[in-house]
Design a protein around this motif. Structure first.
Motif, PDB file in Angstrom:
ATOM      1  N   LEU A   1      15.745  58.085 -16.871  1.00  0.00           N
ATOM      2  CA  LEU A   1      16.329  58.133 -17.878  1.00  0.00           C
ATOM      3  C   LEU A   1      17.653  57.069 -17.889  1.00  0.00           C
ATOM      4  CD1 LEU A   1      16.888  58.794 -21.627  1.00  0.00           C
ATOM      5  CD2 LEU A   1      17.042  60.644 -19.928  1.00  0.00           C
ATOM      6  N   PRO A   2      18.154  56.859 -16.601  1.00  0.00           N
ATOM      7  CA  PRO A   2      19.838  56.972 -16.470  1.00  0.00           C
ATOM      8  C   PRO A   2      19.763  55.424 -16.380  1.00  0.00           C
ATOM      9  CG  PRO A   2      19.287  58.847 -14.734  1.00  0.00           C
ATOM     10  CD  PRO A   2      17.884  58.771 -15.162  1.00  0.00           C
ATOM     11  N   ALA A   3      18.384  55.230 -15.952  1.00  0.00           N
ATOM     12  CA  ALA A   3      18.884  53.711 -15.626  1.00  0.00           C
ATOM     13  C   ALA A   3      17.366  52.959 -16.938  1.00  0.00           C
ATOM     14  CB  ALA A   3      17.747  53.280 -14.114  1.00  0.00           C
ATOM     15  N   LEU A   4      17.652  53.667 -17.871  1.00  0.00           N
ATOM     16  CA  LEU A   4      16.363  53.317 -18.646  1.00  0.00           C
ATOM     17  C   LEU A   4      17.658  51.790 -20.934  1.00  0.00           C
ATOM     18  CD1 LEU A   4      13.456  53.213 -19.776  1.00  0.00           C
ATOM     19  CD2 LEU A   4      14.989  54.793 -21.978  1.00  0.00           C
ATOM     20  N   PRO A   5      16.577  50.628 -19.653  1.00  0.00           N
ATOM     21  CA  PRO A   5      17.320  50.078 -20.601  1.00  0.00           C
ATOM     22  C   PRO A   5      17.241  50.254 -22.424  1.00  0.00           C
ATOM     23  CG  PRO A   5      15.786  48.569 -19.800  1.00  0.00           C
ATOM     24  CD  PRO A   5      15.371  50.508 -19.369  1.00  0.00           C
ATOM     25  N   ALA A   6      18.808  50.121 -22.731  1.00  0.00           N
ATOM     26  CA  ALA A   6      18.858  50.638 -24.586  1.00  0.00           C
ATOM     27  C   ALA A   6      17.867  50.429 -25.684  1.00  0.00           C
ATOM     28  CB  ALA A   6      20.094  50.061 -25.008  1.00  0.00           C
TER      29      ALA A   6
ATOM     30  N   LEU B   1      12.370  64.719 -26.178  1.00  0.00           N
ATOM     31  CA  LEU B   1      13.567  64.407 -27.527  1.00  0.00           C
ATOM     32  C   LEU B   1      15.319  65.074 -27.475  1.00  0.00           C
ATOM     33  CD1 LEU B   1      11.338  65.431 -30.268  1.00  0.00           C
ATOM     34  CD2 LEU B   1      12.400  62.643 -30.119  1.00  0.00           C
ATOM     35  N   ARG B   2      15.152  66.091 -26.492  1.00  0.00           N
ATOM     36  CA  ARG B   2      16.091  66.370 -26.479  1.00  0.00           C
ATOM     37  C   ARG B   2      17.242  65.983 -25.421  1.00  0.00           C
ATOM     38  NH1 ARG B   2      15.884  71.877 -22.494  1.00  0.00           N
ATOM     39  NH2 ARG B   2      15.830  69.843 -21.069  1.00  0.00           N
ATOM     40  N   ASP B   3      16.588  65.304 -24.226  1.00  0.00           N
ATOM     41  CA  ASP B   3      16.605  64.454 -24.130  1.00  0.00           C
ATOM     42  C   ASP B   3      17.448  62.855 -24.086  1.00  0.00           C
ATOM     43  OD1 ASP B   3      16.488  66.430 -21.723  1.00  0.00           O
ATOM     44  OD2 ASP B   3      15.307  65.414 -20.678  1.00  0.00           O
ATOM     45  N   LEU B   4      16.555  62.693 -25.340  1.00  0.00           N
ATOM     46  CA  LEU B   4      16.988  60.959 -25.249  1.00  0.00           C
ATOM     47  C   LEU B   4      18.454  61.168 -26.239  1.00  0.00           C
ATOM     48  CD1 LEU B   4      12.868  60.281 -26.058  1.00  0.00           C
ATOM     49  CD2 LEU B   4      14.429  59.035 -24.546  1.00  0.00           C
ATOM     50  N   VAL B   5      18.023  62.122 -27.481  1.00  0.00           N
ATOM     51  CA  VAL B   5      19.386  62.349 -28.513  1.00  0.00           C
ATOM     52  C   VAL B   5      20.172  62.401 -27.361  1.00  0.00           C
ATOM     53  CG1 VAL B   5      20.480  63.930 -29.828  1.00  0.00           C
ATOM     54  CG2 VAL B   5      17.618  63.009 -29.685  1.00  0.00           C
ATOM     55  N   ALA B   6      20.469  63.105 -26.557  1.00  0.00           N
ATOM     56  CA  ALA B   6      21.768  63.497 -25.640  1.00  0.00           C
ATOM     57  C   ALA B   6      22.260  62.378 -24.657  1.00  0.00           C
ATOM     58  CB  ALA B   6      21.196  64.687 -24.205  1.00  0.00           C
ATOM     59  N   ALA B   7      21.187  61.120 -24.726  1.00  0.00           N
ATOM     60  CA  ALA B   7      21.863  60.259 -23.811  1.00  0.00           C
ATOM     61  C   ALA B   7      21.869  59.118 -24.437  1.00  0.00           C
ATOM     62  CB  ALA B   7      20.542  59.830 -22.554  1.00  0.00           C
TER      63      ALA B   7
END
Length: 288
Positions: A21-26, A45-51
């Motif tokens: 997740l930290p290095a995931l392309p937008a 989903l929670r983690d994706l929304v947070a980032a």
């Protein structure tokens, strides 16, 4: 058949926490969101929304048709998205030593149709730094006949200087609810689109709305519901769904003609009032 990219996304969201997740392309966030929703992965989903890396999270466009939002067996996914948004707003409100200039860019578009929001969700949103920046707000499918009406009014107060597009379709609103919102709606000075289709409103209430919103210079399109007094033999049910009740076509045509004449008499021929929710090219976020 799913694409190779989507199949890979499903493999990735099967693991929590997401290691990449930290290095995931937008540009991969939307497809991972879709895969997580369809596979019932609320924690992902929670983690994706947070980032989330974009200023817009178009929930309905990400997951597809409205029917999916109603019938998807994993309601936890919908709740996870809502709670993640609320949690992010709460952090931004409560984080010491920071102000809006220190935080990410505020959201300009928020679409949370048919998402089972509660009053606290709208209250947090109205207190967040996102509210004064919102241009598009879609809260269709919520019951504003009960405890959500006052939080909605307060939210509209906060967005009144920026809001361009407001969708409140199928929200179980009757004349009294619209009357309570009308003073705040009139302060939305930049409003271009207002969607009220599927609510139980009378011809008299709609005429009052038309007359009192003529002063909004940028208002271009209003999608209004079939008036309750145009139904035969009974008005719509409290559910707000109007598809099964028979409409008196002559009465409806007469009401439409009266609205059109009111617009002509006021010199607002640029303003379209229609009971057809389709085919009018409602304003897309990117055209706002």
């Amino acid at each position: 058949m799913d694409s190779l990219l989507f199949l890979c996304a499903r493999r990735i969201v099967a693991h929590h926490p997401l290691p990449i997740l930290p290095a995931l392309p937008a540009h991969l966030y939307p497809i991972l969101f879709q895969a997580a929703f369809l596979d019932g992965r609320p924690l992902v989903l929670r983690d994706l929304v947070a980032a989330w890396p974009f200023p817009v999270l178009n929930f309905q466009r990400l997951v597809g048709r409205r029917e999916l939002l109603r019938d998807h067996p994993c309601k936890l996914c919908v709740q996870a998205v809502i709670l993640a948004v609320v949690a992010q707003l709460r952090r931004q409100l409560e984080e010491p030593g920071h102000d809006a200039s220190d935080l990410q860019a505020p959201l300009e578009s928020l679409e949370l149709a048919f998402c089972s929001l509660v009053p606290a969700d709208l209250a947090f949103l109205s207190q967040s730094f996102h509210a004064p920046a919102l241009k598009r707000l879609d809260l269709s499918g919520h019951d504003f006949s009960q405890g959500l009406l006052e939080p909605l009014r307060l939210l509209l107060e906060e967005t009144s200087a920026s809001l361009l597009h407001l969708d409140l379709m199928e929200c179980r609103m009757a004349d009294s609810h619209l009357d309570a919102l009308l003073p705040t709606l009139r302060r939305c000075s930049r409003l271009r689109f207002l969607g009220l289709y599927g609510n139980s409103l009378s011809t008299a209430a709609l005429k009052d709305l038309l007359q009192k919103t003529l002063e909004l210079p940028d208002l271009h399109l209003v999608v209004y519901p079939f008036p309750v007094d145009c139904y035969k033999p009974e008005p719509p049910s409290e559910s707000g769904w109007n598809f099964e009740e028979p409409v008196d076509e002559e009465l409806l045509a007469a009401v439409n003609a009266e609205f059109s004449q009111m617009l002509v008499n006021s010199g607002r021929t640029d303003l379209v009032w229609t009971y057809n929710p389709y085919g009018h090219g409602t304003l897309d976020y990117f055209s706002l």
